[in-house]
Design an enzyme around this catalytic site. Structure first.
Site, PDB file in Angstrom:
ATOM      1  CD  GLU A  94      -0.731  -0.541   3.701  1.00 27.69           C
ATOM      2  OE1 GLU A  94      -1.877  -1.005   3.264  1.00 27.69           O
ATOM      3  OE2 GLU A  94      -0.380  -0.602   4.613  1.00 27.69           O
ATOM      4  CB  CYS A 107       3.668   6.543   3.536  1.00 27.47           C
ATOM      5  SG  CYS A 107       4.402   5.447   4.496  1.00 27.47           S
ATOM      6  CB  CYS A 114       9.016  -6.778   6.668  1.00 29.31           C
ATOM      7  SG  CYS A 114      10.671  -6.163   7.122  1.00 29.31           S
ATOM      8  CB  CYS A 118       9.753  -5.354  14.326  1.00 30.08           C
ATOM      9  SG  CYS A 118      11.211  -4.705  13.778  1.00 30.08           S
ATOM     10  CB  CYS A 121       5.970  -4.458  12.847  1.00 29.38           C
ATOM     11  SG  CYS A 121       5.680  -4.111  11.012  1.00 29.38           S
ATOM     12  CB  CYS A 343       2.088   0.938   8.990  1.00 30.03           C
ATOM     13  SG  CYS A 343       3.422  -0.052   8.295  1.00 30.03           S
TER      14      CYS A 343
HETATM   15  N1  SAH Z   1      10.828  -1.120   8.105  1.00 34.15           N
HETATM   16  C1  SAH Z   1      11.020   0.276   8.341  1.00 34.15           C
HETATM   17  C2  SAH Z   1      10.060   1.029   7.737  1.00 34.15           C
HETATM   18  C3  SAH Z   1       8.554   0.807   7.736  1.00 34.15           C
HETATM   19  S1  SAH Z   1       7.739   0.642   9.125  1.00 34.15           S
HETATM   20  C4  SAH Z   1      11.135   0.747   9.880  1.00 34.15           C
HETATM   21  O1  SAH Z   1      11.014  -0.461  10.450  1.00 34.15           O
HETATM   22  O2  SAH Z   1      11.536   1.693  10.082  1.00 34.15           O
HETATM   23  C5  SAH Z   1       7.400   2.329   9.593  1.00 34.15           C
HETATM   24  C6  SAH Z   1       7.231   2.616  11.153  1.00 34.15           C
HETATM   25  O3  SAH Z   1       5.970   2.140  11.692  1.00 34.15           O
HETATM   26  C7  SAH Z   1       8.356   1.972  11.852  1.00 34.15           C
HETATM   27  O4  SAH Z   1       9.063   3.025  12.626  1.00 34.15           O
HETATM   28  C8  SAH Z   1       7.854   1.055  12.724  1.00 34.15           C
HETATM   29  O5  SAH Z   1       8.600   0.717  13.579  1.00 34.15           O
HETATM   30  C9  SAH Z   1       6.416   1.491  12.771  1.00 34.15           C
HETATM   31  N2  SAH Z   1       5.202   0.478  13.132  1.00 34.15           N
HETATM   32  C10 SAH Z   1       5.403  -0.600  12.810  1.00 34.15           C
HETATM   33  N3  SAH Z   1       4.304  -1.489  13.325  1.00 34.15           N
HETATM   34  C11 SAH Z   1       3.538  -0.521  14.196  1.00 34.15           C
HETATM   35  C12 SAH Z   1       2.419  -0.588  14.832  1.00 34.15           C
HETATM   36  N4  SAH Z   1       1.742  -1.667  15.127  1.00 34.15           N
HETATM   37  N5  SAH Z   1       2.079   0.448  15.646  1.00 34.15           N
HETATM   38  C13 SAH Z   1       2.836   1.738  15.469  1.00 34.15           C
HETATM   39  N6  SAH Z   1       3.897   1.889  14.558  1.00 34.15           N
HETATM   40  C14 SAH Z   1       4.213   0.530  13.970  1.00 34.15           C
HETATM   41 FE1  SF4 Z   2      10.087  -4.715   9.143  1.00 36.90          FE
HETATM   42 FE2  SF4 Z   2       7.835  -3.765  10.602  1.00 36.90          FE
HETATM   43 FE3  SF4 Z   2      10.193  -4.235  11.733  1.00 36.90          FE
HETATM   44 FE4  SF4 Z   2       9.986  -2.081   9.983  1.00 36.90          FE
HETATM   45  S1  SF4 Z   2       8.873  -2.376  11.834  1.00 36.90           S
HETATM   46  S2  SF4 Z   2      11.676  -3.725   9.984  1.00 36.90           S
HETATM   47  S3  SF4 Z   2       8.540  -3.273   8.336  1.00 36.90           S
HETATM   48  S4  SF4 Z   2       9.004  -6.047  11.001  1.00 36.90           S
END
Ligand code: SAH
Ligand code: SF4
Length: 379
Positions: A94, A107, A114, A118, A121, A343
């Site tokens: 998206e 964005c 990915c 994490c 996420c 996201c």
């Molecule tokens: N992979 C990259 C960019 C994509 S994620 C990164 O991790 O930076 C974009 C942002 O959204 C990152 O800061 C990530 O940690 C945050 N994010 C991921 N899941 C989230 C959630 N459930 N609630 C709030 N922020 C989240």
């Molecule tokens: Fe990947 Fe989500 Fe971690 Fe960003 S926050 S590196 S998108 S798993």
């Protein structure tokens, strides 16, 4: 029918020049075609009126100007727009546009899914992962410009003025395609968005942070989310490979970071996990000496997520401590709530809807078309 023509979107200038040279065209043709694709947003070779009428069909025979397919476009009451894009059949990511007064940030996603898992996420829980190509990355911006009709981009007050590589995926795990796409986006004779208006967000792939700084010079955002290796190892497995000390060293060395171009540290607020006043004080100490600002992100829950969002009170206290230490630390207000602009959500929402439709069809004794079943990881 699959289109077997070469898509010109996403090719470097050199590659485009090479293809046209093979057809016997002079180098200035590549410059003209580039202008039509990236400055004027042409979607058809017939629009390229500065090219000889006889050349246009020849180009159309060999090449395409295909954008990613738009599965859905959602428009929020607050002006945000969101596109669910289908790159190849069944593979979606998206792209979200968040407007401000006379500008706005798009964005962009770098991968489908990915690999970095994490814990907070949703993207990291999706099994199906593939890198997007440079054309698919630039294509997201082209779809957004098409939608706002910003071809050629108006000087000054254009809406699509900034880019954040913060969508689905880890941009530094797909560095080559991301770098190629950003070079196209920064090219002065095309889309021409300057490196000062591009922010790349990374979870901390240290060696590539250095390359990104040296080769692209875009602004940097770090998904930090924890102040100790102990906690960061747990919630962001990449930290086991590149611990905080190395990550902070890469930030200290990042070229071009100064008070006008601070590094953004993103910090997702997880209730009783990383949101204590002691964490806030430790955070201020951790970034000492780095031109830094913070982005406090309220955790955005998803079904089965192992965390909750911090209370408004805890977030306010956390922000106050950082402010008192001299840092900007806004709590990012969720935008586009009505279209689920956060996201990863639109994709999973649509896939859930599709799964219910699919199940309903099966239950009703309808077609049993497995090709239409959504990926099980996201249902
Ligand atoms: N992979 C990259 C960019 C994509 S994620 C990164 O991790 O930076 C974009 C942002 O959204 C990152 O800061 C990530 O940690 C945050 N994010 C991921 N899941 C989230 C959630 N459930 N609630 C709030 N922020 C989240
Ligand atoms: Fe990947 Fe989500 Fe971690 Fe960003 S926050 S590196 S998108 S798993």
């Amino acid at each position: 029918m699959t289109d077997e023509r070469i898509n010109l979107i996403g090719l470097s200038r050199e590659e485009l020049g090479g293809l046209l040279a093979e057809m016997g065209e002079k180098p200035f043709r590549a410059k003209q075609v580039w202008h039509w694709i990236y400055h004027r947003g042409a979607t058809d070779f017939e629009q390229m009126t500065t090219l000889a009428a006889s050349l246009r069909p020849k180009l159309a025979e060999r090449f395409s100007l295909a954008r990613p397919g738009v599965s859905r476009e959602l428009r929020s009451d607050d002006g945000s727009r969101k596109w669910l894009l289908e790159f190849t059949k069944g593979q979606e990511a998206e792209c979200v546009f968040i407007p401000e007064e006379d500008r706005g940030a798009l964005c962009i996603s770098s991968q489908i899914g990915c690999t970095l898992t994490c814990k907070f996420c949703h993207t990291g829980t999706q099994l199906l992962v593939r890198n997007l190509t440079a054309g698919e990355i630039v294509g997201q911006l082209m779809v957004a410009r098409d939608s706002y009709g910003e071809w050629p981009a108006p000087k000054g007050g254009r809406l699509l003025s900034n880019i954040v590589m913060m969508g689905m995926g880890e941009p530094l795990m797909n560095y080559d395609a991301v770098a190629k796409a950003l070079r196209i986006v920064m090219d002065n004779e095309g889309i021409a968005i300057s490196k000062r208006r591009i922010t790349l967000s990374t979870s901390g792939v240290v060696p590539l942070i250095r390359r990104c700084g040296a080769e692209l010079g875009v602004k940097l955002a770090i998904s930090l989310h924890a102040v100790t290796d102990e906690l960061r190892d747990k919630i962001m497995p990449i930290n086991r490979k590149y611990p905080l000390e190395e990550l902070m060293a890469a930030c200290r060395e990042y070229p071009g970071a100064d008070n006008a171009r601070r590094i953004t540290f993103e910090y997702v607020m997880l209730k009783d996990v990383n949101d204590s006043p002691a964490d806030a004080h430790a955070l201020a100490r951790l970034v000492k000496g780095i031109p830094a600002k913070f982005n406090l992100i309220p955790f955005n829950p998803w079904p089965g997520a192992p965390y909750e969002c911090s209370t408004p009170r805890a977030m306010k206290k956390f922000a106050d401590i950082l402010n008192d230490a001299g840092y900007s630390a806004p709590i990012r207000t969720p935008r586009g709530r009505d279209i689920l602009a956060a996201c990863g959500q639109l994709r999973s929402e649509t896939q859930r809807e599709r799964m219910s439709l699919y199940k309903a069809r099966i239950a009703a004794g309808g077609e049993d078309d497995h090709a239409k079943a959504p990926h099980p990881a996201s249902s």
